[in-house]
Motif scaffolding. Structure first.
Motif, PDB file in Angstrom:
ATOM      1  N   LEU A   9       0.850  -1.192   0.000  1.00  0.00           N
ATOM      2  CA  LEU A   9       0.000   0.000   0.000  1.00  0.00           C
ATOM      3  C   LEU A   9       0.881   1.235   0.000  1.00  0.00           C
ATOM      4  N   LEU A  10       0.637   2.158  -0.932  1.00  0.00           N
ATOM      5  CA  LEU A  10       1.374   3.408  -1.029  1.00  0.00           C
ATOM      6  C   LEU A  10       0.422   4.570  -0.772  1.00  0.00           C
ATOM      7  N   ALA A  11       0.908   5.615  -0.134  1.00  0.00           N
ATOM      8  CA  ALA A  11       0.052   6.773   0.145  1.00  0.00           C
ATOM      9  C   ALA A  11       0.915   7.998   0.379  1.00  0.00           C
ATOM     10  N   GLY A  12       0.332   9.162   0.110  1.00  0.00           N
ATOM     11  CA  GLY A  12       1.019  10.419   0.360  1.00  0.00           C
ATOM     12  C   GLY A  12       1.000  10.792   1.829  1.00  0.00           C
ATOM     13  N   GLY A  13       1.668  11.899   2.150  1.00  0.00           N
ATOM     14  CA  GLY A  13       1.845  12.279   3.546  1.00  0.00           C
ATOM     15  C   GLY A  13       0.558  12.543   4.296  1.00  0.00           C
ATOM     16  N   SER A  14      -0.414  13.226   3.671  1.00  0.00           N
ATOM     17  CA  SER A  14      -1.639  13.534   4.394  1.00  0.00           C
ATOM     18  C   SER A  14      -2.457  12.283   4.663  1.00  0.00           C
ATOM     19  N   ALA A  15      -2.486  11.350   3.718  1.00  0.00           N
ATOM     20  CA  ALA A  15      -3.211  10.094   3.935  1.00  0.00           C
ATOM     21  C   ALA A  15      -2.539   9.247   5.006  1.00  0.00           C
ATOM     22  N   MET A  16      -1.214   9.327   5.103  1.00  0.00           N
ATOM     23  CA  MET A  16      -0.485   8.552   6.099  1.00  0.00           C
ATOM     24  C   MET A  16      -0.718   9.079   7.509  1.00  0.00           C
ATOM     25  N   HIS A  17      -1.255  10.285   7.616  1.00  0.00           N
ATOM     26  CA  HIS A  17      -1.411  10.903   8.928  1.00  0.00           C
ATOM     27  C   HIS A  17      -2.539  10.268   9.724  1.00  0.00           C
ATOM     28  N   ARG A  18      -3.727  10.098   9.135  1.00  0.00           N
ATOM     29  CA  ARG A  18      -4.865   9.554   9.867  1.00  0.00           C
ATOM     30  C   ARG A  18      -5.574   8.432   9.100  1.00  0.00           C
ATOM     31  N   LEU A  19      -5.760   8.626   7.808  1.00  0.00           N
ATOM     32  CA  LEU A  19      -6.547   7.682   7.013  1.00  0.00           C
ATOM     33  C   LEU A  19      -5.938   6.284   7.004  1.00  0.00           C
ATOM     34  N   VAL A  20      -4.682   6.175   6.600  1.00  0.00           N
ATOM     35  CA  VAL A  20      -4.044   4.864   6.481  1.00  0.00           C
ATOM     36  C   VAL A  20      -3.916   4.167   7.833  1.00  0.00           C
ATOM     37  N   HIS A  22       0.638 -11.509  -9.790  1.00  0.00           N
ATOM     38  CA  HIS A  22       0.035 -12.539  -8.944  1.00  0.00           C
ATOM     39  C   HIS A  22      -0.844 -11.845  -7.897  1.00  0.00           C
ATOM     40  N   PRO A  23      -2.020 -11.386  -8.294  1.00  0.00           N
ATOM     41  CA  PRO A  23      -2.860 -10.628  -7.378  1.00  0.00           C
ATOM     42  C   PRO A  23      -3.503 -11.504  -6.304  1.00  0.00           C
ATOM     43  N   THR A  24      -3.864 -10.905  -5.209  1.00  0.00           N
ATOM     44  CA  THR A  24      -4.654 -11.557  -4.167  1.00  0.00           C
ATOM     45  C   THR A  24      -5.943 -10.752  -4.057  1.00  0.00           C
ATOM     46  N   PRO A  25      -6.899 -10.993  -4.975  1.00  0.00           N
ATOM     47  CA  PRO A  25      -8.051 -10.100  -5.089  1.00  0.00           C
ATOM     48  C   PRO A  25      -8.883  -9.987  -3.827  1.00  0.00           C
ATOM     49  N   THR A  26      -9.049 -11.088  -3.088  1.00  0.00           N
ATOM     50  CA  THR A  26      -9.887 -11.026  -1.887  1.00  0.00           C
ATOM     51  C   THR A  26      -9.280 -10.095  -0.850  1.00  0.00           C
ATOM     52  N   ALA A  27      -7.992 -10.281  -0.569  1.00  0.00           N
ATOM     53  CA  ALA A  27      -7.327  -9.447   0.431  1.00  0.00           C
ATOM     54  C   ALA A  27      -7.238  -7.997  -0.032  1.00  0.00           C
ATOM     55  N   THR A  28      -6.951  -7.783  -1.314  1.00  0.00           N
ATOM     56  CA  THR A  28      -6.862  -6.422  -1.840  1.00  0.00           C
ATOM     57  C   THR A  28      -8.199  -5.705  -1.734  1.00  0.00           C
ATOM     58  N   THR A  29      -9.272  -6.407  -2.092  1.00  0.00           N
ATOM     59  CA  THR A  29     -10.605  -5.819  -1.996  1.00  0.00           C
ATOM     60  C   THR A  29     -10.957  -5.506  -0.553  1.00  0.00           C
ATOM     61  N   ALA A  30     -10.585  -6.404   0.352  1.00  0.00           N
ATOM     62  CA  ALA A  30     -10.876  -6.170   1.768  1.00  0.00           C
ATOM     63  C   ALA A  30     -10.136  -4.942   2.282  1.00  0.00           C
ATOM     64  N   LEU A  31      -8.865  -4.798   1.919  1.00  0.00           N
ATOM     65  CA  LEU A  31      -8.107  -3.624   2.353  1.00  0.00           C
ATOM     66  C   LEU A  31      -8.701  -2.351   1.753  1.00  0.00           C
ATOM     67  N   ALA A  32      -9.125  -2.418   0.489  1.00  0.00           N
ATOM     68  CA  ALA A  32      -9.771  -1.263  -0.142  1.00  0.00           C
ATOM     69  C   ALA A  32     -11.041  -0.880   0.613  1.00  0.00           C
ATOM     70  N   ASP A  33     -11.820  -1.878   1.032  1.00  0.00           N
ATOM     71  CA  ASP A  33     -13.043  -1.593   1.788  1.00  0.00           C
ATOM     72  C   ASP A  33     -12.727  -0.922   3.120  1.00  0.00           C
ATOM     73  N   HIS A  34     -11.671  -1.368   3.777  1.00  0.00           N
ATOM     74  CA  HIS A  34     -11.290  -0.757   5.055  1.00  0.00           C
ATOM     75  C   HIS A  34     -10.820   0.682   4.855  1.00  0.00           C
ATOM     76  N   LEU A  35     -10.146   0.953   3.748  1.00  0.00           N
ATOM     77  CA  LEU A  35      -9.741   2.327   3.447  1.00  0.00           C
ATOM     78  C   LEU A  35     -10.966   3.214   3.203  1.00  0.00           C
ATOM     79  N   HIS A  36     -11.962   2.694   2.494  1.00  0.00           N
ATOM     80  CA  HIS A  36     -13.196   3.450   2.276  1.00  0.00           C
ATOM     81  C   HIS A  36     -13.910   3.717   3.614  1.00  0.00           C
ATOM     82  N   GLN A  37     -13.974   2.709   4.464  1.00  0.00           N
ATOM     83  CA  GLN A  37     -14.628   2.884   5.758  1.00  0.00           C
ATOM     84  C   GLN A  37     -13.879   3.898   6.616  1.00  0.00           C
ATOM     85  N   ALA A  38     -12.545   3.848   6.571  1.00  0.00           N
ATOM     86  CA  ALA A  38     -11.745   4.804   7.340  1.00  0.00           C
ATOM     87  C   ALA A  38     -11.956   6.219   6.826  1.00  0.00           C
ATOM     88  N   ALA A  39     -12.070   6.377   5.500  1.00  0.00           N
ATOM     89  CA  ALA A  39     -12.309   7.692   4.922  1.00  0.00           C
ATOM     90  C   ALA A  39     -13.658   8.249   5.368  1.00  0.00           C
TER      91      ALA A  39
END
Length: 300
Positions: free
Chosen positions: A97-108, A277-294
């Motif tokens: 997971l990559l993110a800029g400085g402001s996202a790393m502050h609270r969101l991530v 070699h994607p791990t779609p289930t885990a990637t989707t789950a992490l994406a959902d958690h990022l949306h919920q955190a936002a």
């Protein structure tokens, strides 16, 4: 009654977004298809789940109950998938997971706490990265997800999802020189002593890039590496600071003014990478958690 998991996911997105159109977009469905799924869900449940209006939808009491239990069911399914996937996926291949400085502050951090607790068999490597580098790594298959800025990630060919506002504001001591002001330009801010982030920080470089060669001269009383420290210095009256609004905790005592400059209005997007070699289930789950955190970050 037998519930389809995709229908439950769609219903949750509709309730979260307050719109069937937005929920359909999150599920990559057409509006007619999403509407038909919601109507079918209501038909089989035997009750009205949504109150439809000109400005969107909101759940009925039955809809609220369904959404609460659906969230629990989907979370348990994600845990099940993660546990089983752990036997086929190398433990040395974490999600990236990559993110800029402001996202790393609270969101991530908020998303990581909930995701790692819910998925004990999945590891995540997190790095701070500016949008251009993040886009390159996602396109090259070197990362799974990236939190990027909208104006720097347009037309990059990656799958993007809106994640939330990341507009910049100016903050200062409560009752200080910002008292009574609601908005001002960066040129007005530069007339006062500032505190800022280090010159190599992604936020500082982003601001200077958009100011261009005719940027006003600025006096920095000090520069720091951490947004928490920067906000604390501004709140103490050391100088004004330009920070993302989402970096401010709801209980902080300081004066906040919007920046009127067009470049100060920006948004976070969640970009998905192209991995061999994607791990779609885990990637989707992490994406959902990022949306919920936002969403949680924006609630106050």
């Amino acid at each position: 009654m037998r519930y389809d998991l995709d229908d439950l996911r769609l219903f949750l997105h509709v309730v979260t977004e307050g719109s069937i159109t937005a929920g359909a977009r999150r599920m990559h469905l057409s509006l007619p298809s999403a509407s038909a799924r919601v109507r079918s869900l209501e038909h089989h449940a035997g009750v009205t789940l949504l109150i439809r209006g000109r400005r969107g939808v909101r759940p009925t009491p039955a809809g609220t109950t369904l959404a609460r239990h659906a969230r629990d069911v989907l979370d348990r399914v994600a845990r099940l998938d993660s546990a089983v996937a752990g036997y086929t996926r190398s433990p040395t291949a974490p999600l990236v997971l990559l993110a800029g400085g402001s996202a790393m502050h609270r969101l991530v951090p908020r998303a990581l706490v909930s995701f790692l607790r819910a998925h004990p068999d999945v590891d995540v490597t997190v790095s701070e990265s500016r949008t251009p580098r993040t886009v390159r790594m996602l396109a090259d298959g070197e990362a799974d997800l990236g939190v990027v800025l909208d104006d720097e990630a347009r037309d990059c060919g990656l799958r993007m999802e809106p994640l939330g506002d990341d507009s910049l504001v100016v903050v200062g001591q409560a009752g200080g020189i910002l008292s009574g002001r609601t908005a001002l330009t960066y040129s007005e801010v530069a007339e006062h002593p500032l505190v800022g982030l280090d010159a190599d920080s992604s936020l500082r470089r982003w601001i200077e890039k958009h100011l261009g060669p005719h940027a006003p001269a600025v006096r920095y009383r000090t520069t720091v590496t951490d947004l928490n420290v920067l906000v604390a210095l501004a709140a103490a009256g050391v100088g004004l600071a330009v920070v993302p609004r989402r970096a401010l905790a709801p209980d902080q005592t300081l004066d906040v003014c919007a920046l009127q400059d067009p470049w100060a209005r920006r948004h976070h997007l969640l970009a998905r990478g192209i991995k061999a070699h994607p791990t779609p289930t885990a990637t989707t789950a992490l994406a959902d958690h990022l949306h919920q955190a936002a969403l949680a970050d924006a609630s106050p």
